[in-house]
Design a protein around this motif. Sequence first.
Motif, short mmCIF file in Angstrom:
data_model
loop_
_atom_site.label_atom_id
_atom_site.label_comp_id
_atom_site.label_asym_id
_atom_site.label_seq_id
_atom_site.Cartn_x
_atom_site.Cartn_y
_atom_site.Cartn_z
N VAL A 1 0.74 -1.18 -0.11
CA VAL A 1 0.01 0.01 0.17
C VAL A 1 0.82 1.28 0.00
O VAL A 1 0.56 2.37 -0.85
CB VAL A 1 -0.79 -0.07 1.18
CG1 VAL A 1 -1.58 1.43 1.43
CG2 VAL A 1 -1.94 -1.16 1.28
N ARG B 1 -7.15 5.00 5.37
CA ARG B 1 -8.12 5.68 4.76
C ARG B 1 -8.55 7.01 5.13
O ARG B 1 -8.58 7.93 4.09
CB ARG B 1 -9.54 4.75 5.02
CG ARG B 1 -10.72 5.37 4.34
CD ARG B 1 -12.03 4.96 4.92
NE ARG B 1 -12.35 5.36 6.20
CZ ARG B 1 -12.85 6.73 6.38
NH1 ARG B 1 -13.25 7.39 5.40
NH2 ARG B 1 -13.13 7.19 7.59
N VAL C 1 -10.08 3.46 0.67
CA VAL C 1 -9.61 2.28 1.38
C VAL C 1 -10.57 1.49 1.87
O VAL C 1 -11.33 2.20 2.81
CB VAL C 1 -8.46 2.69 2.17
CG1 VAL C 1 -7.54 1.46 2.73
CG2 VAL C 1 -7.45 3.64 1.55
#
Length: 242
Positions: A120, A168, A178
């Motif tokens: 990520v 997020r 997310v």
Amino acid sequence: MAGELNGKVAVVTGAASGIGLASADALLSAGARVVLVDRDEAAVKSRCGERGDRAIPLVTDLLDPKACAALVPRALELAGQIDVFHANAGLYVGGDLVDADTDAIDRMLNLNVNVVMKNVHDVLPHMIERQTGDIVVTSSLAAHFPTPWEPVYASSKWAINCFVQTVRRQVFKHGIRVGSVSPGPVISALLADWPEEKLKEAKASGSLMEASEVAATILFMLTRPRGVTIRDVVLMPTQFDL
């Protein structure tokens, strides 16, 4: 949902089987090009060969730090962009903690937690530059319930649940969504490591889901209007006693 992801590129890790392959199939059915990432070269190339030109194999051992760091650059070389990143690859360690192999614990935590965070981390600059993107992480029902027969695995998913919720909040200002999907027991290779009595119980009671049912949920998450984020989905077999 045919065509809803036309022009999009998705990257799915652990894509040669189970939830990863079902996710790739759902994304392909919606029109996306999909980079299927897996360490099993024969399996991932076979799966892609069966699915046509929009399925792109990428053989990578995510537990190799250099290979893990090269994942996003290699995917961009192959596909040009990344609109969806599905961090799905994972391992399972169940049973009593006192019986667990510590090397297995290290491998599982590395793949289930560290690799997800690094993947990520690596895809975010590309998505931030484009001011759009979707990241979905395969979590587990174990992230929401202190499952007594899998303390190590459950702990890894609790960590990922926190990771999804905090990241997020950092990136929604960039147009990036997310979310996580947290399935109960799914028919997959991971169940081979379940305690035998729990597996027999689940099979006898019909308390198992198909990977395709999880993939359908992921596709639902990805095809919501951009102003809507499905942050967490918990799904389980109707007959699952929890």
